[in-house]
Write a protein that holds these residues in place. Structure first.
Motif, PDB file in Angstrom:
ATOM      1  N   PHE A 137       0.836  -1.202   0.000  1.00 49.00           N
ATOM      2  CA  PHE A 137       0.000   0.000   0.000  1.00 49.00           C
ATOM      3  C   PHE A 137       0.873   1.254   0.000  1.00 49.00           C
ATOM      4  O   PHE A 137       0.616   2.202  -0.736  1.00 49.00           O
ATOM      5  CB  PHE A 137      -0.936   0.031   1.210  1.00 49.00           C
ATOM      6  CG  PHE A 137      -2.114  -0.874   1.086  1.00 49.00           C
ATOM      7  CD1 PHE A 137      -3.242  -0.469   0.393  1.00 49.00           C
ATOM      8  CD2 PHE A 137      -2.112  -2.135   1.662  1.00 49.00           C
ATOM      9  CE1 PHE A 137      -4.340  -1.295   0.270  1.00 49.00           C
ATOM     10  CE2 PHE A 137      -3.193  -2.980   1.546  1.00 49.00           C
ATOM     11  CZ  PHE A 137      -4.305  -2.558   0.850  1.00 49.00           C
ATOM     12  N   ALA A 138       1.909   1.263   0.829  1.00 49.14           N
ATOM     13  CA  ALA A 138       2.787   2.426   0.923  1.00 49.14           C
ATOM     14  C   ALA A 138       3.515   2.685  -0.393  1.00 49.14           C
ATOM     15  O   ALA A 138       3.644   3.833  -0.821  1.00 49.14           O
ATOM     16  CB  ALA A 138       3.787   2.234   2.054  1.00 49.14           C
ATOM     17  N   ALA A 139       3.953   1.632  -1.052  1.00 51.96           N
ATOM     18  CA  ALA A 139       4.646   1.794  -2.336  1.00 51.96           C
ATOM     19  C   ALA A 139       3.723   2.411  -3.380  1.00 51.96           C
ATOM     20  O   ALA A 139       4.155   3.255  -4.181  1.00 51.96           O
ATOM     21  CB  ALA A 139       5.175   0.447  -2.814  1.00 51.96           C
ATOM     22  N   ARG A 160      10.673   7.077   1.644  1.00 49.08           N
ATOM     23  CA  ARG A 160      10.996   7.178   0.219  1.00 49.08           C
ATOM     24  C   ARG A 160      12.497   6.933   0.069  1.00 49.08           C
ATOM     25  O   ARG A 160      13.292   7.364   0.892  1.00 49.08           O
ATOM     26  CB  ARG A 160      10.579   8.520  -0.366  1.00 49.08           C
ATOM     27  CG  ARG A 160      11.386   9.687   0.125  1.00 49.08           C
ATOM     28  CD  ARG A 160      10.944  10.973  -0.509  1.00 49.08           C
ATOM     29  NE  ARG A 160      11.776  12.063   0.006  1.00 49.08           N
ATOM     30  CZ  ARG A 160      11.811  13.255  -0.501  1.00 49.08           C
ATOM     31  NH1 ARG A 160      11.049  13.555  -1.526  1.00 49.08           N
ATOM     32  NH2 ARG A 160      12.578  14.175   0.012  1.00 49.08           N
ATOM     33  N   GLY A 161      12.824   6.203  -0.937  1.00 49.75           N
ATOM     34  CA  GLY A 161      14.227   5.925  -1.185  1.00 49.75           C
ATOM     35  C   GLY A 161      14.749   4.647  -0.559  1.00 49.75           C
ATOM     36  O   GLY A 161      15.729   4.105  -1.025  1.00 49.75           O
ATOM     37  N   CYS A 162      14.116   4.159   0.513  1.00 49.27           N
ATOM     38  CA  CYS A 162      14.638   2.925   1.124  1.00 49.27           C
ATOM     39  C   CYS A 162      13.551   1.936   1.523  1.00 49.27           C
ATOM     40  O   CYS A 162      13.851   0.796   1.841  1.00 49.27           O
ATOM     41  CB  CYS A 162      15.552   3.237   2.294  1.00 49.27           C
ATOM     42  SG  CYS A 162      14.751   4.005   3.696  1.00 49.27           S
ATOM     43  N   GLY A 163      12.296   2.322   1.524  1.00 48.69           N
ATOM     44  CA  GLY A 163      11.215   1.381   1.813  1.00 48.69           C
ATOM     45  C   GLY A 163      10.909   1.254   3.296  1.00 48.69           C
ATOM     46  O   GLY A 163      11.059   2.210   4.053  1.00 48.69           O
ATOM     47  N   ALA A 164      10.498   0.059   3.691  1.00 49.98           N
ATOM     48  CA  ALA A 164      10.079  -0.197   5.069  1.00 49.98           C
ATOM     49  C   ALA A 164      11.258  -0.003   6.017  1.00 49.98           C
ATOM     50  O   ALA A 164      12.359  -0.488   5.764  1.00 49.98           O
ATOM     51  CB  ALA A 164       9.526  -1.603   5.190  1.00 49.98           C
ATOM     52  N   THR A 165      11.018   0.723   7.103  1.00 53.00           N
ATOM     53  CA  THR A 165      12.050   0.939   8.117  1.00 53.00           C
ATOM     54  C   THR A 165      11.434   0.757   9.495  1.00 53.00           C
ATOM     55  O   THR A 165      10.214   0.830   9.667  1.00 53.00           O
ATOM     56  CB  THR A 165      12.673   2.342   8.030  1.00 53.00           C
ATOM     57  OG1 THR A 165      11.655   3.319   8.255  1.00 53.00           O
ATOM     58  CG2 THR A 165      13.317   2.591   6.686  1.00 53.00           C
TER      59      THR A 165
END
Length: 84
Positions: free
Chosen positions: A20-22, A54-59
């Motif tokens: 969903f976030a992507a 943004r730029g690295c995904g899930a953190t």
């Protein structure tokens, strides 16, 4: 600074939040991308957050995301000015 999209009470399972976030991050509304936070307010002084940067995904954490969540939570009257 980083733009943030803070979403409260979204019925997104933890296992699905990355997809969903992507999709949100790739939306044309955010031409340079966006950090996405899915927030579950447990009480006015406690929230659980799933973060997509943004730029690295899930953190596991994001300082500017935590600040964005608190500001949005206060503006939406969901969180107190001090929360964990």
């Amino acid at each position: 600074g980083n733009p943030h999209c803070v979403i409260f009470d979204a019925p997104v399972p933890k296992s699905d939040y990355a997809s969903f976030a992507a999709k949100i991050q790739a939306d044309s509304f955010f031409p340079e991308g966006v950090n996405v936070e899915f927030v579950d307010c447990k009480s006015v002084d406690h929230a659980t957050v799933l973060v997509w940067e943004r730029g690295c995904g899930a953190t596991l954490a994001c300082a500017s995301g935590a600040a964005a969540v608190l500001v949005a939570g206060v503006l939406e009257q969901r969180l107190a000015r001090k929360a964990t």
